[in-house]
Structure formats: C-alpha cells, structure tokens
Write an enzyme that holds these catalytic residues in place. Structure first.
Site, PDB file in Angstrom:
ATOM      1  N   ASN A   1      -4.994   2.664 -13.183  1.00 12.73           N
ATOM      2  CA  ASN A   1      -4.057   1.724 -12.573  1.00 12.73           C
ATOM      3  C   ASN A   1      -2.649   2.308 -12.676  1.00 12.73           C
ATOM      4  OD1 ASN A   1      -3.028  -0.784 -11.521  1.00 12.73           O
ATOM      5  ND2 ASN A   1      -2.441  -1.375 -13.602  1.00 12.73           N
TER       6      ASN A   1
ATOM      7  N   GLU B   1      -8.493  -4.855 -21.613  1.00 12.38           N
ATOM      8  CA  GLU B   1      -7.204  -5.476 -21.950  1.00 12.38           C
ATOM      9  C   GLU B   1      -6.204  -5.231 -20.820  1.00 12.38           C
ATOM     10  OE1 GLU B   1      -3.465  -5.053 -24.917  1.00 12.38           O
ATOM     11  OE2 GLU B   1      -5.235  -3.848 -25.380  1.00 12.38           O
ATOM     12  N   LEU B   2      -5.626  -6.291 -20.263  1.00 14.72           N
ATOM     13  CA  LEU B   2      -4.733  -6.163 -19.107  1.00 14.72           C
ATOM     14  C   LEU B   2      -3.570  -5.213 -19.407  1.00 14.72           C
ATOM     15  CD1 LEU B   2      -3.988  -7.209 -16.229  1.00 14.72           C
ATOM     16  CD2 LEU B   2      -2.544  -8.888 -17.383  1.00 14.72           C
TER      17      LEU B   2
ATOM     18  N   GLY C   1       0.784  -1.240   0.000  1.00 16.10           N
ATOM     19  CA  GLY C   1       0.000   0.000   0.000  1.00 16.10           C
ATOM     20  C   GLY C   1       0.809   1.279   0.000  1.00 16.10           C
TER      21      GLY C   1
ATOM     22  N   LEU D   1      -9.497  -7.603 -13.410  1.00 18.02           N
ATOM     23  CA  LEU D   1     -10.925  -7.296 -13.385  1.00 18.02           C
ATOM     24  C   LEU D   1     -11.554  -7.610 -14.744  1.00 18.02           C
ATOM     25  CD1 LEU D   1     -10.439  -4.026 -11.352  1.00 18.02           C
ATOM     26  CD2 LEU D   1     -11.527  -6.130 -10.530  1.00 18.02           C
TER      27      LEU D   1
ATOM     28  N   ARG E   1     -16.397 -15.415  -9.455  1.00 19.68           N
ATOM     29  CA  ARG E   1     -15.783 -14.138  -9.813  1.00 19.68           C
ATOM     30  C   ARG E   1     -16.807 -13.012  -9.908  1.00 19.68           C
ATOM     31  NH1 ARG E   1     -12.573 -12.666 -15.378  1.00 19.68           N
ATOM     32  NH2 ARG E   1     -11.145 -11.186 -14.451  1.00 19.68           N
TER      33      ARG E   1
ATOM     34  N   GLN F   1       9.387   7.053  -8.063  1.00 20.32           N
ATOM     35  CA  GLN F   1       8.706   7.826  -9.113  1.00 20.32           C
ATOM     36  C   GLN F   1       7.198   7.573  -9.097  1.00 20.32           C
ATOM     37  OE1 GLN F   1      10.199  10.222 -10.849  1.00 20.32           O
ATOM     38  NE2 GLN F   1      11.917   9.675  -9.531  1.00 20.32           N
ATOM     39  N   GLU F   2       6.809   6.329  -8.800  1.00 21.21           N
ATOM     40  CA  GLU F   2       5.378   6.018  -8.723  1.00 21.21           C
ATOM     41  C   GLU F   2       4.700   6.921  -7.700  1.00 21.21           C
ATOM     42  OE1 GLU F   2       4.172   1.915  -8.379  1.00 21.21           O
ATOM     43  OE2 GLU F   2       6.047   1.233  -9.255  1.00 21.21           O
TER      44      GLU F   2
ATOM     45  N   SER G   1       3.857   3.790 -15.301  1.00 24.79           N
ATOM     46  CA  SER G   1       2.790   4.407 -16.101  1.00 24.79           C
ATOM     47  C   SER G   1       1.493   4.423 -15.311  1.00 24.79           C
ATOM     48  CB  SER G   1       2.519   3.581 -17.367  1.00 24.79           C
ATOM     49  OG  SER G   1       3.698   3.361 -18.111  1.00 24.79           O
TER      50      SER G   1
ATOM     51  N   THR H   1      -8.917  -0.701 -19.050  1.00 25.63           N
ATOM     52  CA  THR H   1      -9.885  -1.207 -20.025  1.00 25.63           C
ATOM     53  C   THR H   1      -9.892  -2.733 -19.881  1.00 25.63           C
ATOM     54  OG1 THR H   1      -8.204  -1.418 -21.735  1.00 25.63           O
ATOM     55  CG2 THR H   1      -9.406   0.677 -21.655  1.00 25.63           C
TER      56      THR H   1
HETATM   57  C1  GRF Z   1       3.636  -1.014  -7.456  1.00 28.69           C
HETATM   58  O1  GRF Z   1       4.898  -1.225  -8.014  1.00 28.69           O
HETATM   59  C2  GRF Z   1       2.604  -0.813  -8.538  1.00 28.69           C
HETATM   60  O2  GRF Z   1       3.104  -0.191  -9.683  1.00 28.69           O
HETATM   61  C3  GRF Z   1       2.231  -2.240  -8.882  1.00 28.69           C
HETATM   62  O3  GRF Z   1       2.233  -2.919  -7.652  1.00 28.69           O
HETATM   63  C4  GRF Z   1       3.117  -2.254  -6.749  1.00 28.69           C
HETATM   64  C5  GRF Z   1       2.304  -1.903  -5.542  1.00 28.69           C
HETATM   65  O4  GRF Z   1       3.079  -1.372  -4.504  1.00 28.69           O
HETATM   66  N1  GRF Z   1       0.968  -2.279  -9.586  1.00 28.69           N
HETATM   67  P1  GRF Z   1       2.367  -0.722  -3.241  1.00 28.69           P
HETATM   68  O5  GRF Z   1       1.409  -1.762  -2.676  1.00 28.69           O
HETATM   69  O6  GRF Z   1       1.645   0.511  -3.697  1.00 28.69           O
HETATM   70  O7  GRF Z   1       3.472  -0.420  -2.282  1.00 28.69           O
END
Ligand code: GRF
Length: 219
Positions: free
Chosen positions: A110, A146-147, A17, A96, A68, A176-177, A139, A144
């Site tokens: 996402n 498509e995964l 998280g 999903l 599901r 960076q995220e 990114s 959508t």
């Molecule tokens: C991140 O690297 C995100 O890009 C990917 O899963 C990871 C999640 O990390 N989808 P966190 O749970 O937010 O620390």
C-alpha cells in the site's frame, strides 16, 4: 513470491488513480520491469478507471456489498484470475480483512501519505500541519491485518513550509508518491526485495529500517 517473466501487477483504486498512472507510465517506459494486468476499482465512477481504460489496461469493477466476505472473495477471484504476482493498493478506500490479507500474504503493498508510523488512517496532511511537523511524506508498506501498520519498505519526505495548507502539502507529497511507488516495485521486479507474510528482506537480509527515497534511488 515465485514467478516467471515480468512481474504482474494488480492495482486497486477507488478514485483519481494518479499513482496507478505513475506506475503504468513507469512500466511502459521500461523504468519498471513489470506490467499492469488489472486495474480494479470498488467504485464504478472512479476517474482512474477511465484513465486506465484509455491506456488499454484491463479494468474491472467490484462494488462493495453489505456482505464483506462476498466482496473480498470477488476481489480475490479477480486478482487470482489476472495472474497478478503483486497487489498494489493505490488510494483503495476499503479496509481489507485479516482473512483477505492472509490469503494474499506477502503479496500486497500500500502507499500511504505519511511517514509511517506517524499519522495512520485518514487526513494525514491536516494532522501533520496540526502537529507542526517540519517534515512529512509518504510510505510504501507491506499490508498486514493492522491498518497502515505493516513493515515499511521505503519512504520519501518533503519539508513542511510555514505557509502550507493541507492542499499544498498534499500536492508536494503526491509528487513524491509518484516516484516512490515505481521505485518500490522495481526493487521487487529486480529481485532485490522479497516480501514474506510478516517482513521484508533486501538483498537477502531483513530490512531493518525503511529505505529513504534517495537511498532507494541509489540502492
Ligand atoms: C494517495 O495520496 C495515496 O497515498 C492514498 O490515497 C491517495 C490516492 O491518490 N492512499 P491517487 O488515486 O493515486 O491519485
């Protein structure tokens, strides 16, 4: 997406998280004009649930079942009950269905740890190293059917170093995220970005190429 007041966010997690926490921090500091109205996990043991609860954020657990569509209906019900305008997948480890995506069309983003369209799916850092990429990153994209295939809103890149391991590269990308996801949400909160079922508009024009973090910062 029509709304009144601050943008309301539902954040879906399965684990640590840290992206959810970066979003929470950005909202509480006022850098992002939004509020988290729900942190939802499919795993009761997700560490992020405890961090969210410690911040006083509303949390919920909906465990995956063999059925599901029952699982997804429960997710949708919780999201709708929260009044969320936007659903943010942040390390949510369930794919999903097209039905779910359609029900929430144009409202689900996402964050993915690669420079899409490169390295969709899992183990992106290992694969970037194996491919001898000189640049890697993250990114934020529209979800959508498509995964990892929806239109990309913005990206942040990092250099790949000669001595990188998957872990060191992952850590550099994660930093960076934590900048990128709040920036993406703020573009939406400010009304500059509009999501539709199939595309993204920036300042009223179709977005032709993903924003890069520096661009997004100055946009
Ligand atoms: C991140 O690297 C995100 O890009 C990917 O899963 C990871 C999640 O990390 N989808 P966190 O749970 O937010 O620390």
């Amino acid at each position: 997406m029509s709304r009144r007041g601050r943008l309301r966010l539902a954040v879906l997690i399965s684990g640590r998280g840290s992206n959810m926490l970066a979003l929470a921090e950005a909202c509480s500091s006022g850098r992002v004009d939004a509020q988290i109205v729900l942190v939802l996990s499919d795993r009761p043991e997700a560490a992020g649930l405890r961090s969210a609860a410690a911040l006083g954020l509303p949390t919920a657990v909906i465990e995956r079942t063999a059925d599901r569509s029952g699982f997804e209906n429960a997710l949708s019900a919780a999201i709708e009950a929260s009044g969320a305008d936007l659903v943010l997948l942040a390390g949510f480890m369930r794919v999903l269905s097209a039905q779910f995506v359609q029900r929430h069309a144009g409202r689900v983003l996402n964050i993915h740890p690669s420079l899409l369209p490169k390295f969709k799916g899992l183990h992106t850092h290992e694969r970037a190293l194996a491919a001898r990429e000189s640049e890697h990153g993250a990114s934020v994209h529209l979800v959508t059917a498509e995964l990892d295939g929806g239109p990309v809103l913005c990206q942040a890149s990092v250099p790949v170093r000669a001595d990188d391991t998957a872990e060191s590269l992952a850590a550099r990308v994660l930093e960076q995220e934590h900048r990128l996801y709040p920036l993406a949400v703020q573009l939406l909160a400010a009304g500059r970005v509009e999501l539709t079922a199939t595309g993204i508009r920036l300042d009223g024009q179709p977005l032709r190429a993903p924003l890069r973090l520096a661009d997004a910062t100055h946009a």
